[in-house]
Design a protein around this motif. Structure first.
Motif, PDB file in Angstrom:
ATOM      1  N   VAL A   1       0.589  -1.303   0.041  1.00 16.71           N
ATOM      2  CA  VAL A   1       0.060  -0.112  -0.064  1.00 16.71           C
ATOM      3  C   VAL A   1       0.746   1.294   0.124  1.00 16.71           C
ATOM      4  CG1 VAL A   1      -1.695   1.438   1.184  1.00 16.71           C
ATOM      5  CG2 VAL A   1      -1.913  -1.053   1.254  1.00 16.71           C
ATOM      6  N   ASP A   2       0.756   2.081  -0.922  1.00 18.44           N
ATOM      7  CA  ASP A   2       1.252   3.524  -1.070  1.00 18.44           C
ATOM      8  C   ASP A   2       2.880   3.501  -0.865  1.00 18.44           C
ATOM      9  OD1 ASP A   2      -1.594   3.723  -1.329  1.00 18.44           O
ATOM     10  OD2 ASP A   2      -1.419   5.059   0.400  1.00 18.44           O
ATOM     11  N   HIS A   3       3.695   2.352  -1.450  1.00 17.02           N
ATOM     12  CA  HIS A   3       5.141   2.446  -1.619  1.00 17.02           C
ATOM     13  C   HIS A   3       5.193   3.517  -2.583  1.00 17.02           C
ATOM     14  CE1 HIS A   3       4.664  -1.302   0.867  1.00 17.02           C
ATOM     15  NE2 HIS A   3       5.640  -0.586   1.429  1.00 17.02           N
ATOM     16  N   GLN A   4       5.266   4.486  -2.507  1.00 20.57           N
ATOM     17  CA  GLN A   4       5.291   5.562  -3.780  1.00 20.57           C
ATOM     18  C   GLN A   4       6.545   6.372  -3.564  1.00 20.57           C
ATOM     19  OE1 GLN A   4       0.679   6.045  -2.939  1.00 20.57           O
ATOM     20  NE2 GLN A   4       1.188   7.592  -4.456  1.00 20.57           N
ATOM     21  N   ALA A   5       7.065   7.060  -4.639  1.00 21.43           N
ATOM     22  CA  ALA A   5       8.299   7.753  -4.764  1.00 21.43           C
ATOM     23  C   ALA A   5       8.265   8.885  -3.837  1.00 21.43           C
ATOM     24  CB  ALA A   5       8.575   8.184  -6.188  1.00 21.43           C
ATOM     25  N   GLY A   6       6.918   9.676  -3.852  1.00 21.41           N
ATOM     26  CA  GLY A   6       7.119  10.851  -2.877  1.00 21.41           C
ATOM     27  C   GLY A   6       6.824  10.319  -1.316  1.00 21.41           C
ATOM     28  N   LEU A   7       5.865   9.352  -1.118  1.00 16.86           N
ATOM     29  CA  LEU A   7       5.709   9.255   0.207  1.00 16.86           C
ATOM     30  C   LEU A   7       7.042   8.538   0.924  1.00 16.86           C
ATOM     31  CD1 LEU A   7       1.977   7.734  -0.005  1.00 16.86           C
ATOM     32  CD2 LEU A   7       2.788   9.655   0.933  1.00 16.86           C
ATOM     33  N   ILE A   8       7.616   7.905   0.209  1.00 15.53           N
ATOM     34  CA  ILE A   8       8.690   6.845   0.817  1.00 15.53           C
ATOM     35  C   ILE A   8       9.870   7.943   1.380  1.00 15.53           C
ATOM     36  CG2 ILE A   8      10.919   5.796  -0.082  1.00 15.53           C
ATOM     37  CD1 ILE A   8       9.229   3.721  -1.197  1.00 15.53           C
TER      38      ILE A   8
ATOM     39  N   THR B   1      -1.411  -0.978  -4.524  1.00 14.86           N
ATOM     40  CA  THR B   1      -2.360   0.152  -4.827  1.00 14.86           C
ATOM     41  C   THR B   1      -1.541   1.723  -4.336  1.00 14.86           C
ATOM     42  OG1 THR B   1      -4.368   1.256  -3.988  1.00 14.86           O
ATOM     43  CG2 THR B   1      -3.158   0.508  -2.111  1.00 14.86           C
ATOM     44  N   THR B   2      -1.925   2.517  -4.813  1.00 19.38           N
ATOM     45  CA  THR B   2      -1.125   4.028  -4.851  1.00 19.38           C
ATOM     46  C   THR B   2      -2.588   4.977  -4.357  1.00 19.38           C
ATOM     47  OG1 THR B   2      -1.684   4.673  -7.085  1.00 19.38           O
ATOM     48  CG2 THR B   2       0.512   3.534  -6.384  1.00 19.38           C
TER      49      THR B   2
ATOM     50  N   ASP C   1       1.147   4.774   9.910  1.00 14.88           N
ATOM     51  CA  ASP C   1      -0.010   5.196  10.890  1.00 14.88           C
ATOM     52  C   ASP C   1      -1.154   5.675  10.013  1.00 14.88           C
ATOM     53  OD1 ASP C   1       2.211   6.955  10.199  1.00 14.88           O
ATOM     54  OD2 ASP C   1       1.162   8.668  10.846  1.00 14.88           O
ATOM     55  N   VAL C   2      -1.103   5.725   8.712  1.00 16.08           N
ATOM     56  CA  VAL C   2      -2.126   5.953   8.016  1.00 16.08           C
ATOM     57  C   VAL C   2      -2.432   4.919   6.854  1.00 16.08           C
ATOM     58  CG1 VAL C   2      -3.244   7.610   6.444  1.00 16.08           C
ATOM     59  CG2 VAL C   2      -1.839   8.560   8.318  1.00 16.08           C
ATOM     60  N   CYS C   3      -1.484   4.818   5.777  1.00 18.31           N
ATOM     61  CA  CYS C   3      -1.796   3.919   4.814  1.00 18.31           C
ATOM     62  C   CYS C   3      -1.861   2.377   5.363  1.00 18.31           C
ATOM     63  CB  CYS C   3      -0.719   4.130   3.868  1.00 18.31           C
ATOM     64  SG  CYS C   3      -0.640   5.897   3.291  1.00 18.31           S
TER      65      CYS C   3
END
Length: 206
Positions: free
Chosen positions: A18-25, A57-58, A116-118
């Protein structure tokens, strides 16, 4: 009072990345960048090795969160890929939930950014619907250790189990004799110390 040992079953588990995205990482600060990437890719290798259904998922990837890291998309080219248009909680996206339920599996192995969220939000929602949820703590990251521990505590109180990627792999493997070379190669590829063990094993088994 003791509880039943609910161990992972490769025939009943699905992996949610879940949401292993370039920005979030870039927000992850409770692991070093190299350590975190290694952990995430180790979990991905385990999912592929045991042929577990895997769902990617993103969240709002056209915004600041950015695209999913390319290694995961390359690892699972045929996996369901749910690009959520805006829902913060992946479980609020009907396509994502439908993909999970379509697997027919009741054990969810989940990791993501941020913890804590995703990770926490879909974990709590899935638990409420009767799934068994196993949170992979070292393949999930967030701002700092305090935030991480608060999130993990919330999930545990709701019934989630906490594991690291190494424990996930070992519990799915069950017995070294099932495929020591294949499973050992994954461990050796992500744990330098284990690579030494595999090298010693290979030399001594000749």
């Amino acid at each position: 009072m003791s509880k039943k040992y609910n161990r992972l079953d490769k025939d009943n588990a699905v992996v949610l990345l879940v949401d292993h995205q370039a920005g979030l990482i870039s927000l992850v600060r409770d692991f070093t960048p190299d350590e975190f990437k290694n952990n995430v890719l180790a979990l991905a290798d385990i999912a592929a090795f045991f042929k577990l259904p895997t769902i990617l998922t993103t969240s709002f990837e056209n915004g600041p969160n950015g695209p999913m890291v390319p290694e995961l998309k390359a690892k699972f080219p045929d996996a369901p890929y749910i690009a959520r248009p805006g829902q913060i909680n992946a479980w609020d996206n009907s396509d994502f939930v439908a993909a999970v339920k379509a697997t027919g599996r009741k054990q969810i192995i989940i990791a993501g950014v941020v913890t804590d969220v995703c990770v926490a939000f879909p974990t709590l929602a899935a638990l409420e619907e009767g799934f068994d949820v196993f949170v992979v703590t070292d393949a999930s990251g967030t701002f700092n250790p305090l935030v991480r521990e608060s999130a993990l505590s919330r999930m545990v109180e709701a019934g989630a189990q906490l594991m690291n990627w190494f424990a996930v792999g070992c519990e799915l493997q069950r017995d070294w004799r099932n495929d020591i070379e294949g499973f050992g190669a994954i461990l050796g590829g992500h744990l330098p110390a284990y690579a030494n063990l595999m090298q010693s094993y290979s030399q001594n088994s000749k």
